[in-house]
Scaffold this motif. Structure first.
Motif, PDB file in Angstrom:
ATOM      1  N   LEU A 123      16.852   9.248  -2.477  1.00  0.00           N
ATOM      2  CA  LEU A 123      15.641   9.691  -2.817  1.00  0.00           C
ATOM      3  C   LEU A 123      15.391  10.386  -3.941  1.00  0.00           C
ATOM      4  CD1 LEU A 123      13.568  10.137   0.630  1.00  0.00           C
ATOM      5  CD2 LEU A 123      13.932   8.142  -0.547  1.00  0.00           C
ATOM      6  N   ASN A 124      15.997  11.342  -4.119  1.00  0.00           N
ATOM      7  CA  ASN A 124      15.951  12.037  -5.460  1.00  0.00           C
ATOM      8  C   ASN A 124      16.415  11.281  -6.737  1.00  0.00           C
ATOM      9  OD1 ASN A 124      15.210  14.298  -3.860  1.00  0.00           O
ATOM     10  ND2 ASN A 124      17.179  15.486  -4.008  1.00  0.00           N
ATOM     11  N   ASP A 125      17.541  10.576  -6.497  1.00  0.00           N
ATOM     12  CA  ASP A 125      17.858   9.561  -7.577  1.00  0.00           C
ATOM     13  C   ASP A 125      16.691   8.708  -8.041  1.00  0.00           C
ATOM     14  OD1 ASP A 125      20.127  11.075  -7.533  1.00  0.00           O
ATOM     15  OD2 ASP A 125      21.430   9.307  -6.575  1.00  0.00           O
ATOM     16  N   MET A 126      16.026   8.226  -6.917  1.00  0.00           N
ATOM     17  CA  MET A 126      14.883   7.061  -7.280  1.00  0.00           C
ATOM     18  C   MET A 126      13.702   7.778  -7.525  1.00  0.00           C
ATOM     19  SD  MET A 126      15.627   4.530  -3.950  1.00  0.00           S
ATOM     20  CE  MET A 126      14.740   5.320  -2.865  1.00  0.00           C
ATOM     21  N   GLY A 127      13.550   9.246  -7.734  1.00  0.00           N
ATOM     22  CA  GLY A 127      12.266   9.826  -8.318  1.00  0.00           C
ATOM     23  C   GLY A 127      11.490  10.228  -7.041  1.00  0.00           C
ATOM     24  N   VAL A 142      13.074   2.104   0.229  1.00  0.00           N
ATOM     25  CA  VAL A 142      13.405   2.974   1.496  1.00  0.00           C
ATOM     26  C   VAL A 142      13.879   2.042   2.348  1.00  0.00           C
ATOM     27  CG1 VAL A 142      12.465   4.583   3.078  1.00  0.00           C
ATOM     28  CG2 VAL A 142      11.757   4.977   0.798  1.00  0.00           C
ATOM     29  N   PHE A 143      13.184   0.858   2.682  1.00  0.00           N
ATOM     30  CA  PHE A 143      13.945   0.073   3.663  1.00  0.00           C
ATOM     31  C   PHE A 143      15.402  -0.282   3.331  1.00  0.00           C
ATOM     32  CE2 PHE A 143      10.054  -2.053   5.916  1.00  0.00           C
ATOM     33  CZ  PHE A 143       9.787  -1.032   6.384  1.00  0.00           C
ATOM     34  N   ASP A 144      15.461  -1.006   1.953  1.00  0.00           N
ATOM     35  CA  ASP A 144      16.647  -1.231   1.390  1.00  0.00           C
ATOM     36  C   ASP A 144      17.801  -0.084   1.524  1.00  0.00           C
ATOM     37  OD1 ASP A 144      15.936  -3.576   0.937  1.00  0.00           O
ATOM     38  OD2 ASP A 144      15.445  -3.273  -1.279  1.00  0.00           O
ATOM     39  N   LEU A 145      17.379   1.134   1.265  1.00  0.00           N
ATOM     40  CA  LEU A 145      18.287   2.200   1.187  1.00  0.00           C
ATOM     41  C   LEU A 145      18.558   2.306   2.702  1.00  0.00           C
ATOM     42  CD1 LEU A 145      19.507   4.988   0.326  1.00  0.00           C
ATOM     43  CD2 LEU A 145      16.946   5.988   0.662  1.00  0.00           C
ATOM     44  N   SER A 146      17.831   2.271   3.626  1.00  0.00           N
ATOM     45  CA  SER A 146      18.016   2.589   5.131  1.00  0.00           C
ATOM     46  C   SER A 146      19.005   1.494   5.652  1.00  0.00           C
ATOM     47  CB  SER A 146      16.646   2.568   5.945  1.00  0.00           C
ATOM     48  OG  SER A 146      15.870   3.488   5.466  1.00  0.00           O
ATOM     49  N   TYR A 147      18.882   0.442   5.145  1.00  0.00           N
ATOM     50  CA  TYR A 147      19.946  -0.358   5.632  1.00  0.00           C
ATOM     51  C   TYR A 147      21.315  -0.225   4.823  1.00  0.00           C
ATOM     52  CZ  TYR A 147      16.573  -3.041   8.303  1.00  0.00           C
ATOM     53  OH  TYR A 147      15.380  -3.327   9.163  1.00  0.00           O
ATOM     54  N   ARG A 148      21.211  -0.031   3.729  1.00  0.00           N
ATOM     55  CA  ARG A 148      22.340   0.166   3.105  1.00  0.00           C
ATOM     56  C   ARG A 148      23.328   1.241   3.729  1.00  0.00           C
ATOM     57  NH1 ARG A 148      19.508   0.306  -1.824  1.00  0.00           N
ATOM     58  NH2 ARG A 148      20.043   2.493  -2.190  1.00  0.00           N
ATOM     59  N   TYR A 160      20.190   0.844  12.027  1.00  0.00           N
ATOM     60  CA  TYR A 160      19.761  -0.484  12.763  1.00  0.00           C
ATOM     61  C   TYR A 160      18.530  -1.072  12.448  1.00  0.00           C
ATOM     62  CZ  TYR A 160      23.206   1.260  16.298  1.00  0.00           C
ATOM     63  OH  TYR A 160      24.510   1.874  16.686  1.00  0.00           O
ATOM     64  N   ALA A 161      17.723  -0.458  12.173  1.00  0.00           N
ATOM     65  CA  ALA A 161      16.352  -1.161  11.806  1.00  0.00           C
ATOM     66  C   ALA A 161      15.699  -0.323  10.802  1.00  0.00           C
ATOM     67  CB  ALA A 161      15.351  -1.505  13.063  1.00  0.00           C
ATOM     68  N   ALA A 162      14.641  -0.583  10.292  1.00  0.00           N
ATOM     69  CA  ALA A 162      13.588   0.173   9.361  1.00  0.00           C
ATOM     70  C   ALA A 162      12.195  -0.659   9.818  1.00  0.00           C
ATOM     71  CB  ALA A 162      13.979   0.237   8.241  1.00  0.00           C
ATOM     72  N   TYR A 163      11.071   0.387   9.536  1.00  0.00           N
ATOM     73  CA  TYR A 163       9.642  -0.274   9.988  1.00  0.00           C
ATOM     74  C   TYR A 163       8.796   0.743   9.179  1.00  0.00           C
ATOM     75  CZ  TYR A 163       9.726   2.548  14.171  1.00  0.00           C
ATOM     76  OH  TYR A 163       9.656   3.610  14.940  1.00  0.00           O
ATOM     77  N   ILE A 164       7.376   0.405   9.191  1.00  0.00           N
ATOM     78  CA  ILE A 164       6.443   0.815   8.904  1.00  0.00           C
ATOM     79  C   ILE A 164       5.850   1.794  10.212  1.00  0.00           C
ATOM     80  CG2 ILE A 164       3.992   1.250   8.231  1.00  0.00           C
ATOM     81  CD1 ILE A 164       4.574  -1.266   6.344  1.00  0.00           C
ATOM     82  N   LEU A 195       0.787  -1.378  -0.049  1.00  0.00           N
ATOM     83  CA  LEU A 195       0.252  -0.014  -0.030  1.00  0.00           C
ATOM     84  C   LEU A 195       0.819   1.281  -0.011  1.00  0.00           C
ATOM     85  CD1 LEU A 195      -2.489  -1.058   2.699  1.00  0.00           C
ATOM     86  CD2 LEU A 195      -2.851  -1.228   0.259  1.00  0.00           C
ATOM     87  N   ILE A 196       2.268   0.935   0.293  1.00  0.00           N
ATOM     88  CA  ILE A 196       3.131   2.231   0.380  1.00  0.00           C
ATOM     89  C   ILE A 196       3.994   2.109  -0.884  1.00  0.00           C
ATOM     90  CG2 ILE A 196       4.642   3.550   1.724  1.00  0.00           C
ATOM     91  CD1 ILE A 196       3.324   2.003   4.169  1.00  0.00           C
ATOM     92  N   LYS A 197       3.821   2.994  -1.735  1.00  0.00           N
ATOM     93  CA  LYS A 197       4.786   2.598  -3.010  1.00  0.00           C
ATOM     94  C   LYS A 197       6.033   3.038  -2.776  1.00  0.00           C
ATOM     95  CE  LYS A 197       5.162   4.029  -7.753  1.00  0.00           C
ATOM     96  NZ  LYS A 197       4.552   4.979  -8.866  1.00  0.00           N
ATOM     97  N   GLY A 198       7.038   2.433  -2.991  1.00  0.00           N
ATOM     98  CA  GLY A 198       8.568   2.779  -2.600  1.00  0.00           C
ATOM     99  C   GLY A 198       9.048   2.222  -1.369  1.00  0.00           C
ATOM    100  N   ALA A 199       8.289   1.667  -0.561  1.00  0.00           N
ATOM    101  CA  ALA A 199       8.510   1.236   0.552  1.00  0.00           C
ATOM    102  C   ALA A 199       9.573   0.246   0.956  1.00  0.00           C
ATOM    103  CB  ALA A 199       7.439   0.750   1.736  1.00  0.00           C
ATOM    104  N   GLU A 200       9.681  -0.591   0.205  1.00  0.00           N
ATOM    105  CA  GLU A 200      10.780  -1.689   0.149  1.00  0.00           C
ATOM    106  C   GLU A 200      12.176  -1.060  -0.289  1.00  0.00           C
ATOM    107  OE1 GLU A 200      10.000  -5.750  -1.189  1.00  0.00           O
ATOM    108  OE2 GLU A 200       7.951  -5.272  -1.108  1.00  0.00           O
TER     109      GLU A 200
END
Length: 296
Positions: free
Chosen positions: A273-277, A233-239, A243-247, A226-231
């Motif tokens: 985020l800008n690079d990802m649009g 952003v999770f991947d980006l945060s871990y890269r 420590y953790a990412a969540y909704i 339901l949240i376009k781009g969520a996965e």
């Protein structure tokens, strides 16, 4: 005029569905006094209901009625920094603001615990309303009688909460509708162990556990779509070393827990985020609020 400062909240924290929540340093402000009639205004550019449907007003009015006190009206000014329908406790902030403001105008007839119970009954989710009132990390249960049983833990200020706020809302009702009515026993065990790990790890400072502790089978797998781009952003945060990412709550905001030493996390995340649009997304670097709502 009574003045109330209410923090935003981030509930669930991955595995702690409807049980874990924390307060962060993003605030709404409510200014309230008794008035012969109804006068509501927004102190910023955020549009709010200025009639009797306003949640701060209806909450305050209900407390007057509950206490058996004559009610003639209110004058309310609101400053809303917590975005609406983004999973950061905007409804809780309105309810807490209304309750604390009215309780003060009435001479404080309700105790702190009575406010906690009433707020949870009105909001429906003690993992949102309770940390908004008391601050810190809260584990909360609302029992069948309407009483909240909770533990507040004061969290160290060595963490930052990178708050990714998208440019679209996600109504709680929509997010709730996406959840299954039944879950396998193994999913319950999976979450129970991780939610306990989340609470203890945040309190003790064992942050290396947080990525595992944030894993969830009860709500995030059903809401991510339901949240376009969520996965991404999770991947980006871990890269970037989170420590953790969540909704956060029901979404659409996503939260990453970051070491305070990562001072360039926001800059790197913004560029990515800008690079990802995802140019419409906001990033706010917040801290834990260990105090909760306050009169000032």
């Amino acid at each position: 005029m009574v003045k109330v400062k209410i923090p935003a909240t981030s509930a669930n924290i991955g595995s702690g569905f409807d049980s874990l929540g924390l307060a962060v340093t993003l605030y709404n402000y409510v200014f309230m006094d008794e008035f012969d009639g109804l006068q509501i205004s927004s102190m910023d550019s955020v549009p709010i209901p200025c009639d009797e449907t306003n949640l701060v007003y209806t909450t305050a009015k209900s407390l007057f009625e509950l206490c058996g006190r004559p009610f003639h009206g209110l004058r309310i000014h609101q400053e809303n920094n917590i975005p609406l329908a983004r999973g950061l406790g905007s409804s809780s902030a309105c309810i807490i603001g209304g309750l604390m403001g009215a309780n003060e105008l009435l001479g404080r007839p309700l105790s702190h615990n009575e406010l906690i119970n009433l707020a949870a009954k009105m909001e429906g989710h003690p993992d949102n309303s309770t940390p908004a009132l008391v601050g810190g990390l809260v584990t909360a249960v609302l029992d069948g009688s309407g009483e909240v049983y909770y533990v507040k833990q004061v969290i160290k200020h060595d963490l930052r909460f990178a708050t990714f706020i998208p440019d679209f809302e996600l109504k709680t009702s929509t997010a709730r509708a996406a959840l299954p009515k039944e879950i396998p026993h193994r999913d319950g065990v999976f979450n129970l162990s991780r939610s306990a790990l989340m609470s203890v790890s945040l309190y003790s400072g064992n942050y290396q556990n947080l990525r595992i502790a944030a894993q969830d089978t009860l709500h995030q797998p059903y809401r991510l779509g339901l949240i376009k781009g969520a996965e991404q952003v999770f991947d980006l945060s871990y890269r970037l070393g989170a420590y953790a990412a969540y909704i956060s709550g029901a979404g659409s905001t996503l939260m990453a827990i970051v070491d305070e030493k990562f001072t360039d996390f926001e800059q790197q995340a913004r560029a990515a985020l800008n690079d990802m649009g995802f140019t419409g997304w906001q990033i706010k670097m917040l801290e834990i609020d260990n105090h909760g709502a306050q009169l000032f």
